[in-house]
Design a protein around this motif. Structure first.
Motif, PDB file in Angstrom:
ATOM      1  N   ILE A   1       7.664  10.850 -12.180  1.00 21.75           N
ATOM      2  CA  ILE A   1       8.790   9.901 -12.968  1.00 21.75           C
ATOM      3  C   ILE A   1       8.697   8.881 -12.434  1.00 21.75           C
ATOM      4  N   ILE A   2       8.882   7.822 -12.038  1.00 22.66           N
ATOM      5  CA  ILE A   2       9.104   6.490 -11.733  1.00 22.66           C
ATOM      6  C   ILE A   2      10.000   5.360 -12.889  1.00 22.66           C
ATOM      7  N   ILE A   3      10.895   4.813 -11.195  1.00 16.98           N
ATOM      8  CA  ILE A   3      12.669   3.956 -11.472  1.00 16.98           C
ATOM      9  C   ILE A   3      12.566   3.218 -11.244  1.00 16.98           C
ATOM     10  N   ASN A   4      12.683   1.706 -12.267  1.00 15.47           N
ATOM     11  CA  ASN A   4      11.994   0.750 -11.405  1.00 15.47           C
ATOM     12  C   ASN A   4      13.568   0.468 -11.647  1.00 15.47           C
ATOM     13  N   ALA A   5      14.078  -0.017 -10.454  1.00 17.65           N
ATOM     14  CA  ALA A   5      15.690  -0.629 -10.412  1.00 17.65           C
ATOM     15  C   ALA A   5      15.611  -2.102  -9.190  1.00 17.65           C
ATOM     16  N   THR A   6      14.652  -2.924  -9.575  1.00 14.99           N
ATOM     17  CA  THR A   6      14.194  -4.692  -9.256  1.00 14.99           C
ATOM     18  C   THR A   6      15.708  -4.833 -10.035  1.00 14.99           C
ATOM     19  N   ASP A   7      16.575  -5.922  -9.455  1.00 13.54           N
ATOM     20  CA  ASP A   7      17.781  -6.678  -9.765  1.00 13.54           C
ATOM     21  C   ASP A   7      17.600  -6.504 -11.334  1.00 13.54           C
ATOM     22  N   ALA A   8      18.454  -6.755 -11.901  1.00 13.62           N
ATOM     23  CA  ALA A   8      18.699  -6.782 -13.600  1.00 13.62           C
ATOM     24  C   ALA A   8      18.232  -8.323 -14.447  1.00 13.62           C
ATOM     25  N   ASP A   9      16.729  -8.717 -14.213  1.00 15.62           N
ATOM     26  CA  ASP A   9      16.613  -9.904 -14.771  1.00 15.62           C
ATOM     27  C   ASP A   9      15.516 -10.386 -15.019  1.00 15.62           C
TER      28      ASP A   9
ATOM     29  N   ASN B   1       0.578  -1.164  -0.109  1.00 14.11           N
ATOM     30  CA  ASN B   1      -0.194  -0.315  -0.270  1.00 14.11           C
ATOM     31  C   ASN B   1       1.152   0.876   0.243  1.00 14.11           C
ATOM     32  N   GLN B   2       1.967   1.119   0.103  1.00 11.34           N
ATOM     33  CA  GLN B   2       2.975   1.931   1.173  1.00 11.34           C
ATOM     34  C   GLN B   2       3.959   2.593  -0.693  1.00 11.34           C
ATOM     35  N   VAL B   3       4.190   1.487  -1.116  1.00 13.06           N
ATOM     36  CA  VAL B   3       4.615   1.562  -2.501  1.00 13.06           C
ATOM     37  C   VAL B   3       3.558   2.363  -3.072  1.00 13.06           C
ATOM     38  N   VAL B   4       2.252   1.801  -3.551  1.00 17.37           N
ATOM     39  CA  VAL B   4       1.017   2.572  -4.464  1.00 17.37           C
ATOM     40  C   VAL B   4       1.612   3.757  -4.367  1.00 17.37           C
ATOM     41  N   LYS B   5       1.060   4.162  -2.734  1.00 16.38           N
ATOM     42  CA  LYS B   5       0.471   5.822  -2.516  1.00 16.38           C
ATOM     43  C   LYS B   5       1.779   6.400  -3.200  1.00 16.38           C
ATOM     44  N   LEU B   6       2.993   5.993  -3.175  1.00 16.68           N
ATOM     45  CA  LEU B   6       4.564   6.783  -3.516  1.00 16.68           C
ATOM     46  C   LEU B   6       4.591   6.472  -5.202  1.00 16.68           C
TER      47      LEU B   6
ATOM     48  N   VAL C   1       3.317  -2.631 -10.926  1.00 13.03           N
ATOM     49  CA  VAL C   1       2.756  -1.066 -11.498  1.00 13.03           C
ATOM     50  C   VAL C   1       0.707  -1.697 -11.991  1.00 13.03           C
ATOM     51  N   SER C   2       0.968  -3.015 -12.776  1.00  9.07           N
ATOM     52  CA  SER C   2      -0.378  -3.475 -13.551  1.00  9.07           C
ATOM     53  C   SER C   2      -1.544  -3.623 -12.059  1.00  9.07           C
ATOM     54  N   TYR C   3      -1.165  -3.939 -11.331  1.00  5.20           N
ATOM     55  CA  TYR C   3      -2.069  -4.504 -10.275  1.00  5.20           C
ATOM     56  C   TYR C   3      -3.048  -3.366  -9.835  1.00  5.20           C
ATOM     57  N   ALA C   4      -2.264  -2.183  -9.608  1.00  9.12           N
ATOM     58  CA  ALA C   4      -2.418  -0.677  -8.888  1.00  9.12           C
ATOM     59  C   ALA C   4      -3.232   0.176  -9.971  1.00  9.12           C
ATOM     60  N   ASN C   5      -2.105  -0.334 -11.142  1.00  7.35           N
ATOM     61  CA  ASN C   5      -3.389   0.315 -12.328  1.00  7.35           C
ATOM     62  C   ASN C   5      -2.364   2.086 -12.333  1.00  7.35           C
ATOM     63  N   ILE C   6      -0.916   1.550 -12.295  1.00 10.55           N
ATOM     64  CA  ILE C   6      -0.345   3.386 -12.339  1.00 10.55           C
ATOM     65  C   ILE C   6      -0.470   3.361 -13.698  1.00 10.55           C
ATOM     66  N   THR C   7      -0.989   3.807 -14.580  1.00 10.45           N
ATOM     67  CA  THR C   7      -0.684   4.686 -16.223  1.00 10.45           C
ATOM     68  C   THR C   7      -0.053   5.774 -15.962  1.00 10.45           C
ATOM     69  N   GLY C   8       0.044   6.057 -17.510  1.00 10.08           N
ATOM     70  CA  GLY C   8       0.375   7.614 -17.938  1.00 10.08           C
ATOM     71  C   GLY C   8       1.574   8.134 -17.686  1.00 10.08           C
ATOM     72  N   LYS C   9       2.103   7.554 -16.530  1.00 10.19           N
ATOM     73  CA  LYS C   9       3.465   7.567 -16.250  1.00 10.19           C
ATOM     74  C   LYS C   9       4.949   7.599 -16.633  1.00 10.19           C
ATOM     75  N   PRO C  10       5.623   8.401 -16.671  1.00  9.55           N
ATOM     76  CA  PRO C  10       7.095   7.982 -17.530  1.00  9.55           C
ATOM     77  C   PRO C  10       7.748   6.856 -17.060  1.00  9.55           C
ATOM     78  N   ILE C  11       7.920   5.848 -17.482  1.00  5.40           N
ATOM     79  CA  ILE C  11       9.069   4.750 -16.614  1.00  5.40           C
ATOM     80  C   ILE C  11      10.286   4.827 -17.291  1.00  5.40           C
TER      81      ILE C  11
END
Length: 722
Positions: free
Chosen positions: A104-112, A93-98, A123-133
């Motif tokens: 601008i969103i940066i995906n910095a999870t493991d590179a795999d 919930n905290q991640v989705v709120k942020l 991103v899909s489950y929380a329906n985050i759309t229209g933002k540069p990633i």
């Protein structure tokens, strides 16, 4: 740049990102960094805790799936659904709120592929759309690499296919596990099996390959063979040689001696037909991928695959090694350049200022065209201090230095030796003798000399005496008897090769590389997890590094024998197709369609295949006997066995429970775990010795000591000292 939110895969990774900058604020769910030349208004770094979402369980789609039933198979959801994991809802919930507040969103999870899926699912489950990633794609947690990576972010779309690949794997594994585990279990239970059998797309063929090797060894019939050995004396010493003769019959070899007018164990005349000396060079080994490191570490120190992966991860977290889950043995010129700059520092770490042959990149090690997501595991620019090395565990030291030695091998001289081959003619029979003399240790001087064991004395390289062409020798010829040897059981380290080559015995390095590139079972990132899983499920056991299939594993293998479930090559082809999904030339829909067809065919074919296998009842009986803890004290017919329910609860019960015996004992009693040895004593003698550490439910958890006994109705009771 607007408000920036960086999503890391785990808290430790987020902390490392934050430490590369100046920290402004820390909270339970995120870290804020101060404005800098990359993030002009600062940034907020938050994190997943590994996977935050999971696929629905069958009963989440329909309550009827809660109880396993053959009538309910197959279970194929029209649409796969995800849900937030119960224990991770707060962080999610905290991640989705942020993310919703971010510009601008940066995906910095493991590179795999797994890291990519973790982010895309959120991103899909929380329906985050229209933002540069944007996507951070780095192989090191060194502060310089983090800052460089953040300045050179790539478009998120470049790696999105990796998430589709991982989702396809996850859904396919779900379909196989949720359909074929109940299928195999219920069909076996109809034949008297007690317990459950888990089936997996990769784990089942892996167990089956080990089972095949075990059967080969068991069914192997050793046969004698006969060879000719020559013992030669010349002016400068003596040596041995073998003729190119290998026969099943001793009589054939004896008649050959007769034909050449030779007598066994009597001095004959020989002559040196040729002496050939060749200088040979051996290049330094390839840089380490995860699988080569696991093989070497298991061979040298008997480390498990999981120990190696965990240790490299720890050293990666310390920022002194690069990313561990890599399939490649190459680096690009970028990595080579910083390693070259640090060669003298690395030399000081190993305490060996060896002569450097070249500082130029060699194609055997440096080839950007062969690096995809990750390059080989190499040291980072961070040089550990003496104190940091001193504080390392023995596993960390061994693995760090192994990688350091192999990396420095790029700059060292080749290993050079002279190989001598002597052909000695004895009345027309040619005997070949080979030996070698070391001329230049080269890269081998980097590695510590292995401790020589007593039995290694016979394996020393043969040093041949100085001889000349046409020189005479005294030749004593003997017939040597040998026996064909069965294949050797796998060590845990060899399971890596077995999974890559799908059980094919491959010595040729090029063929091995080809098989490695085209797939095999699992991936570098998953193989150690698969081995741990089949160990945990008790399909295999490892004793003194030797792998064997258990009685439970034998039941599984016999049940799937002859079906596609036992086919490693089919599973390898699936792994190959998964890679195509990641590359964009395959689709998730097609992969799941293939999986569904495979499940339907197995549901149709397996009952007939099981009925045709006459070994199954005997194997089930043998497995039941192997689990027996004691005879049932109540009915005196059945065996007491440990039972684990689908809800992961454990208890002890009589194997005759289907025929009405209701005797059972708990796994835990008054806060104390009852071991199998205690259960055995209770069943055999109806009483145990005094046991400490029981907890009182009435007296606020106060501990007490007591004996346990079975009363006349076979109920469990306490017995206290009078």
């Amino acid at each position: 740049m607007g408000s920036v939110v960086v999503v890391a895969e785990k808290p430790s990774q987020a902390r490392d990102y934050a430490k590369a900058y100046e920290i402004d604020e820390k909270s339970k769910h995120y870290i804020k960094i101060k404005p800098n030349d990359t993030f002009r208004e600062g940034a907020t770094i938050t994190w997943a805790v590994g996977h935050l979402l999971e696929l629905y369980k069958p009963q989440d789609y329909d309550e009827k799936y809660k109880k396993w039933s053959l009538e309910n198979l197959p279970i194929i959801p029209d649409t796969f659904r995800y849900q937030v994991m119960e224990d991770k809802k707060e962080q999610f919930n905290q991640v989705v709120k942020l993310l919703k507040q971010a510009n601008i969103i940066i995906n910095a999870t493991d590179a795999d592929r797994a890291g990519e899926a973790i982010f895309q699912n959120i991103v899909s489950y929380a329906n985050i759309t229209g933002k540069p990633i944007k996507r951070l794609w780095i192989n090191s947690l060194h502060a310089n690499e983090i800052r460089k990576g953040m300045k050179n972010l790539i478009d998120s779309k470049e790696k999105e296919r990796k998430a589709v690949e991982e989702q396809a794997r996850e859904k396919s594994d779900w379909l196989i596990g949720m359909n074929l585990s109940p299928l195999v279990t219920l069909l076996l239970q109809e034949k008297g099996y007690e317990g459950t059998i888990g089936v997996g797309r990769v784990q089942t063929p892996t167990v089956y390959l080990i089972y095949q090797r075990q059967k080969e060894i068991k069914n192997f019939i050793s046969k004698p063979f006969f060879q000719l050995e020559g013992n030669f004396k010349v002016a400068n010493g003596s040596y041995k040689g073998m003729a190119k003769i290998k026969e099943d019959s001793k009589e054939v070899v004896q008649s050959l001696l007769k034909e050449h007018e030779l007598q066994e164990k009597i001095d004959n005349n020989g002559v040196i037909e040729s002496v050939e000396k060749k200088e040979k060079q051996q290049k330094a080994p390839q840089l380490h991928s995860l699988d080569t490191l696991q093989k070497v570490s298991n061979k040298k120190w008997k480390y498990t695959l999981k120990t190696v992966l965990d240790t490299v991860q720890e050293l990666y977290d310390k920022k002194i090694l690069t990313y561990p889950r890599t399939e490649t043995n190459y680096i690009t010129e970028n990595e080579f350049n910083y390693i070259k700059e640090n060669v003298y520092n690395y030399q000081k770490v190993i305490g060996n200022e060896f002569p450097i042959k070249t500082l130029e990149p060699k194609k055997e090690y440096v080839d950007g065209s062969k690096v995809q997501e990750h390059y080989a595991i190499v040291p980072t620019e961070k040089i550990p201090t003496d104190e940091e090395i001193e504080n390392m565990t023995s596993e960390q030291k061994n693995i760090y230095f192994e990688i350091l030695y192999v990396t420095l091998g790029m700059f060292a001289e080749n290993y050079i030796y002279e190989e001598t081959t002597i052909i000695t003619d004895v009345n027309g029979i040619k005997f070949k003798s080979t030996g070698k003399v070391e001329k230049e240790k080269g890269w081998k001087a980097l590695f510590p000399e292995p401790i020589k064991k007593e039995k290694d004395k016979d394996n020393k390289e043969k040093v041949l005496p100085l001889v000349e062409k046409n020189e005479s020798s005294t030749a004593n010829v003997i017939i040597k008897e040998g026996k064909t040897q069965p294949p050797k059981p796998y060590t845990e380290g060899q399971l890596v090769d077995m999974m890559i080559t799908c059980g094919k015995h491959v010595e040729d390095e090029e063929e091995y590389k080809m098989l490695k590139e085209t797939g095999g079972l699992g991936t570098n990132a998953t193989r150690s997890d698969i081995v741990e899983k089949i160990k945990k499920e008790k399909y295999i056991e490892i004793n003194k590094n030797i792998v064997s299939v258990t009685e439970k594993g034998t039941v599984l293998c016999e049940a799937v024998q002859g079906t596609l479930l036992a086919s490693p090559s089919m599973t390898a082809k699936w792994e190959e197709y998964l890679k195509k999904i990641g590359e964009g030339s395959g689709t998730q829909e097609q992969f799941l369609k293939t999986t569904t067809a495979f499940i339907n065919k197995t549901i149709q074919d397996l009952p007939q295949s099981l009925n045709a296998n006459t070994n199954i009842p005997k194997i089930i009986e043998k497995e039941r006997e192997s689990k027996s803890i004691a005879k049932c004290p109540s009915c005196q017919k059945g065996d007491i066995v440990q039972i684990k329910t689908k809800q992961k609860k454990t208890f002890y019960a009589c194997s005759e429970y289907k025929n009405g015996c209701q005797f059972s004992l708990p796994n835990k009693y008054a806060g104390k775990v009852l071991t199998t040895s205690l259960i055995q004593k209770l069943c055999q003698k109806k009483e145990t010795q005094e046991i400490k550490g029981f907890k009182s439910t009435k007296n606020k958890g106060k501990t007490f000591s007591a004996k346990l006994y079975l009363d006349n109705d076979f109920k469990l009771k306490f017995s206290f000292k009078k």
